[in-house]
Design a protein around this motif. Structure first.
Motif, PDB file in Angstrom:
ATOM      1  N   ARG A   1       0.814  -1.208   0.000  1.00  0.00           N
ATOM      2  CA  ARG A   1       0.000   0.000   0.000  1.00  0.00           C
ATOM      3  C   ARG A   1       0.857   1.272   0.000  1.00  0.00           C
ATOM      4  O   ARG A   1       0.341   2.389   0.065  1.00  0.00           O
ATOM      5  N   GLU A   2       2.178   1.075  -0.031  1.00  0.00           N
ATOM      6  CA  GLU A   2       3.154   2.179  -0.060  1.00  0.00           C
ATOM      7  C   GLU A   2       3.087   3.059   1.176  1.00  0.00           C
ATOM      8  O   GLU A   2       3.352   4.263   1.127  1.00  0.00           O
ATOM      9  N   GLU A   3       2.720   2.456   2.288  1.00  0.00           N
ATOM     10  CA  GLU A   3       2.767   3.148   3.579  1.00  0.00           C
ATOM     11  C   GLU A   3       4.103   2.783   4.211  1.00  0.00           C
ATOM     12  O   GLU A   3       4.212   1.934   5.093  1.00  0.00           O
ATOM     13  N   TRP A   4       5.124   3.479   3.722  1.00  0.00           N
ATOM     14  CA  TRP A   4       6.509   3.074   3.983  1.00  0.00           C
ATOM     15  C   TRP A   4       6.886   3.101   5.464  1.00  0.00           C
ATOM     16  O   TRP A   4       7.467   2.137   5.976  1.00  0.00           O
TER      17      TRP A   4
ATOM     18  N   ARG B   1      12.265  -4.258   4.183  1.00  0.00           N
ATOM     19  CA  ARG B   1      12.480  -3.021   4.936  1.00  0.00           C
ATOM     20  C   ARG B   1      13.445  -2.104   4.175  1.00  0.00           C
ATOM     21  O   ARG B   1      13.300  -0.875   4.171  1.00  0.00           O
ATOM     22  N   ALA B   2      14.446  -2.713   3.524  1.00  0.00           N
ATOM     23  CA  ALA B   2      15.388  -1.935   2.712  1.00  0.00           C
ATOM     24  C   ALA B   2      14.659  -1.205   1.585  1.00  0.00           C
ATOM     25  O   ALA B   2      14.930  -0.032   1.294  1.00  0.00           O
TER      26      ALA B   2
ATOM     27  N   ALA C   1      14.500   2.726   1.113  1.00  0.00           N
ATOM     28  CA  ALA C   1      14.980   3.331  -0.125  1.00  0.00           C
ATOM     29  C   ALA C   1      13.929   4.286  -0.702  1.00  0.00           C
ATOM     30  O   ALA C   1      14.264   5.345  -1.237  1.00  0.00           O
ATOM     31  N   ARG C   2      12.640   3.905  -0.579  1.00  0.00           N
ATOM     32  CA  ARG C   2      11.563   4.773  -1.067  1.00  0.00           C
ATOM     33  C   ARG C   2      11.502   6.075  -0.286  1.00  0.00           C
ATOM     34  O   ARG C   2      11.031   7.095  -0.794  1.00  0.00           O
ATOM     35  N   LEU C   3      11.990   6.052   0.948  1.00  0.00           N
ATOM     36  CA  LEU C   3      12.038   7.263   1.779  1.00  0.00           C
ATOM     37  C   LEU C   3      13.392   7.961   1.663  1.00  0.00           C
ATOM     38  O   LEU C   3      13.697   8.877   2.418  1.00  0.00           O
TER      39      LEU C   3
ATOM     40  N   GLU D   1      20.531   3.360   5.624  1.00  0.00           N
ATOM     41  CA  GLU D   1      19.823   2.280   6.306  1.00  0.00           C
ATOM     42  C   GLU D   1      19.359   1.204   5.321  1.00  0.00           C
ATOM     43  O   GLU D   1      19.355   0.014   5.643  1.00  0.00           O
ATOM     44  N   ALA D   2      18.971   1.609   4.129  1.00  0.00           N
ATOM     45  CA  ALA D   2      18.563   0.641   3.111  1.00  0.00           C
ATOM     46  C   ALA D   2      19.734  -0.257   2.735  1.00  0.00           C
ATOM     47  O   ALA D   2      19.588  -1.483   2.621  1.00  0.00           O
TER      48      ALA D   2
END
Length: 515
Positions: free
Chosen positions: A29-32, A75-76, A80-82, A87-88
């Motif tokens: 759902r792209e709720e990162w 999680r990576a 990465a999307r954020l 951290e990724a």
């Protein structure tokens, strides 16, 4: 007893399965951020259970490690999307420690490295991923993309011609970070600066660098525009801060910049710090136009080392989040790369002093020194400038400057400096048929003045426009003297304005208004 029951509940297969399912759902759902929180809880509980089962249940440990590997990979991807690159990358490396050929993780890490402009490292990830049976044509496409960007990063072989010819439609061309023949050194009177390590021809790329953060918008009326501008600056500062917290390398790059104080005590960073492939990526646990109403803010770290000069030799254009810096005139090896922080054409000395003061510095370039000495020694200059403020006839003003330079014994390139400072009246004369009929025989030709000004302050759109309009007038008047040589002069000046990234003549002609 209650504690044991709690521990069992916390590490139960049912809870782990519930956490993983919910985290995956949030990922889709792209709720990162929410996804990261649940994956983190799943990862922590899984590691605790693996430790407790050590040496007692190999099959359960193997299954848990496979789930842990996939959770770290997911999680990576969310991080990465954020744009949380450090951290990724950390998650990817930890997942690959569990399974060094895990396809999804290799793909995720390759994309993250690509986003960090580490093209060769990304290519190696995709090469390994290609060996997996799951590999599709998209992996090959990523490999080709890495090869192209790596080539561009090494050679600076960019070409925006087709994009220009399309009317700037479609997706903005993908650029790569590039650093040409430059180094950072102490700059005389300006702290640190960027210097050429070899001769650079006009139009040649000096560097292409991606912004740490940008903020753009359309400003409205004066009052609402100021408010919108303040909001943009606030958002921009927040974005820079986030970037610094998320990436250790970005923090080191930003921390290498000057705060405007104690310039002489600042270290001289090695240029390799700014080359993505050469810079090591460490993981740190501590968490920086055409529309006149369009407003943009950005931070480009290496470009920030370019100091101001009123006789600049470089220009900067922007393509997406990238700053493209190129030579606006020929630059000699050892010469400092400089650009104009404000308009230096048609700006006399006192006006430039005011603008420099608003930027917080005092310009000590050769042009400012020359004009300071001339104005101090010459009352005529001061009287002439007072006349300009009162609005004297432009033709008479140009004639006065040209005759004055003979009396003041101004020769060679220094003529170009004064013509640049009073370009406004020259431009007015050359754009007026009436004034040219009256003063044309008493003042230098437009081509002579443009050449002399361009020689000292580099290429400028207004100089280019003047040459182009001159060519059009000759053509419309049926004059046959508009030669190939004149066209080549226009195209060379165009390269100084827009750079050699516009390699096709048709595209350059379109930009300069000849198509």
């Amino acid at each position: 007893m209650g504690g044991e029951q709690f521990e069992q509940k916390e590490g139960s297969p049912e809870l782990l399965q519930s956490l993983r399912s919910k985290a995956t759902e949030l990922l889709f759902r792209e709720e990162w951020e929410e996804s990261i929180q649940l994956y983190t809880k799943f990862i922590d509980l899984s590691r605790t259970k693996i430790t407790k089962l050590a040496g007692s249940d190999p099959d359960s440990i193997h299954k848990l490690k496979k789930s842990l590997c996939l959770a770290l990979c997911n999680r990576a991807e969310a991080r990465a999307r954020l744009h949380d690159s450090s951290e990724a990358m950390r998650d990817c490396d930890q997942a690959l420690e569990i399974e060094n050929t895990h396809f999804k993780t290799l793909l995720c890490k390759g994309k993250a490295l690509l986003g960090l402009s580490k093209y060769s490292s990304a290519l190696e990830c995709f090469k390994t991923a290609l060996l997996d049976p799951q590999a599709s044509e998209s992996v090959t496409e990523y490999m080709e993309k890495c090869k192209k960007l790596e080539f561009k990063a090494k050679t600076g072989a960019f070409d925006l011609s087709d994009w220009i010819l399309s009317g700037f439609r479609g997706i903005t061309p993908e650029l790569a970070e590039f650093i040409g023949s430059v180094e950072i050194k102490k700059s005389e009177g300006s702290g640190r600066g960027l210097f050429a390590t070899k001769n650079i021809v006009v139009g040649t790329l000096i560097l292409v660098t991606r912004a740490v953060a940008t903020e753009r918008g359309i400003l409205g009326s004066e009052e609402s525009g100021e408010k919108a501008q303040m909001i943009m600056w606030k958002n921009f500062v927040e974005e820079v801060t986030k970037s610094v917290r998320r990436c250790d390398r970005t923090r080191r790059l930003v921390s290498s910049l000057s705060t405007g104080e104690e310039e002489e005590k600042l270290e001289i960073p090695d240029i390799s710090l700014f080359r993505p492939e050469e810079a090591s990526e460490t993981y740190d646990d501590s968490k920086q136009d055409l529309n006149k109403e369009y407003y943009g803010i950005g931070l480009w770290t290496l470009a920030s080392f370019i100091n101001h000069s009123c006789v600049p030799n470089a220009r900067r254009v922007h393509v997406g989040d990238y700053a493209v810096v190129h030579a606006s005139r020929d630059i000699k090896a050892g010469e400092e790369i400089t650009s104009a922080y404000f308009d230096v054409l048609s700006s006399p000395l006192e006006k430039r002093k005011e603008m420099a003061e608003s930027w917080g510095f005092s310009c000590k370039c050769s042009r400012c020194k020359f004009e300071s000495l001339l104005s101090v020694a010459n009352q005529e200059i001061r009287e002439f400038e007072m006349g300009l403020e009162r609005g004297v006839d432009a033709g008479n003003a140009v004639y006065t400057v040209e005759e004055g330079m003979k009396r003041w014994k101004v020769k060679g390139k220094d003529k170009g400096l004064l013509r640049a400072s009073y370009w406004g009246v020259y431009e007015e004369v050359y754009n007026s048929e009436r004034l040219m009929r009256r003063w044309g025989r008493k003042v230098p030709t437009m081509e002579v003045v443009v050449d002399s000004v361009c020689d000292v302050i580099g290429s400028d759109e207004r100089l280019l426009k003047m040459l182009v309009e001159g060519m059009k007038q000759k053509k419309n008047g049926g004059c046959s003297s508009s030669s190939i040589a004149e066209m080549e002069k226009v195209l060379k000046l165009g390269k100084g304005v827009y750079s050699k990234v516009v390699s096709k003549k048709k595209a350059m002609k379109t930009l300069v208004g000849l198509e």
